[in-house]
Design an enzyme around this catalytic site. Sequence first.
Site, mmCIF file in Angstrom:
data_model
loop_
_atom_site.group_PDB
_atom_site.id
_atom_site.type_symbol
_atom_site.label_atom_id
_atom_site.label_comp_id
_atom_site.label_asym_id
_atom_site.label_seq_id
_atom_site.Cartn_x
_atom_site.Cartn_y
_atom_site.Cartn_z
ATOM 1 C CG HIS A 62 -7.146 63.064 -24.922
ATOM 2 N ND1 HIS A 62 -6.138 62.941 -25.844
ATOM 3 C CD2 HIS A 62 -8.299 62.824 -25.605
ATOM 4 C CE1 HIS A 62 -6.652 62.633 -27.020
ATOM 5 N NE2 HIS A 62 -7.949 62.562 -26.895
ATOM 6 C CG ASP A 93 -8.157 64.690 -33.459
ATOM 7 O OD1 ASP A 93 -7.050 64.424 -32.951
ATOM 8 O OD2 ASP A 93 -8.546 64.198 -34.537
ATOM 9 N N GLY A 94 -6.395 66.775 -31.805
ATOM 10 C CA GLY A 94 -5.355 67.785 -31.871
ATOM 11 C C GLY A 94 -4.609 67.993 -30.573
ATOM 12 C CG ASN A 95 -6.077 66.388 -26.951
ATOM 13 O OD1 ASN A 95 -6.404 67.178 -26.093
ATOM 14 N ND2 ASN A 95 -6.962 65.653 -27.634
ATOM 15 N NE ARG A 113 -0.899 69.259 -36.183
ATOM 16 C CZ ARG A 113 -1.410 69.181 -37.407
ATOM 17 N NH1 ARG A 113 -2.109 70.186 -37.894
ATOM 18 N NH2 ARG A 113 -1.247 68.102 -38.129
ATOM 19 C CB THR A 118 0.211 69.391 -25.659
ATOM 20 O OG1 THR A 118 0.291 68.151 -26.379
ATOM 21 C CG2 THR A 118 -1.196 69.557 -25.105
ATOM 22 N NE ARG A 119 3.736 66.946 -31.776
ATOM 23 C CZ ARG A 119 2.762 66.051 -31.908
ATOM 24 N NH1 ARG A 119 2.592 65.101 -30.996
ATOM 25 N NH2 ARG A 119 1.965 66.078 -32.972
#
Length: 213
Positions: free
Chosen positions: A142, A146-148, A150, A152-153
């Site tokens: 993490h 924020d946005g971890n 999205r 990492t996908r």
Amino acid sequence: MAFEPDYGETLVSDEEAEALTPAAREILGDPIRKADLYDLEQQIQAEVADEWWGNLLNWNVPVRDLLVDHFVRDLHRRLYAPVWEWGGRQRSLETNIGIAPELIAVEMRNALDNLSYQWDHQTGIKARTLGIAAHAALVHVHPFVDGNGRVTRLLADLVFLAAQTGLEPLLAYDWEVDRRTYIRLLGEYDETRDATSLVHFIPVVSIEDWTTE
């Protein structure tokens, strides 16, 4: 992974609005709806993803070039810096998920180096597993405010594609899955560091079918 029905009509909180870049606030106007913010983020992600998909389909980009912390940080910056002041910045505060901030840099690098080593040394890890394992490992760390999920996908998508060089048909992950099960399996990974269940859960489709939907 769908949101609640009323999510889009909800207004962005004052705290969230303060974290937006001036350029994003100008684009979004006032008041700022979460639906419009989400659409802006999606537009930027599509542009970044399209650029990298083109790079990977037209040039032989080594997997090792993607499995480095600098690439992930730059990917996060490109996705979020146009919208959020924290875009591309490492998390500095404790949260109820993820590791301690002072460990992020080392753990992120170690996780990616380990996967890169497994791939380069042909330890038996498959392309489908490699992308999901990178995603799960970084969600565990993490690294960002924020946005971890999205970022990492997207990393998983790019790693999976790069790892399929020379193969036909090319496959892509289908992330439209049950959110509760997805989160539960990420939690299981936190306990076991084994991405097998998550790999089996995330389906794959041919890129040709996926891009023509």
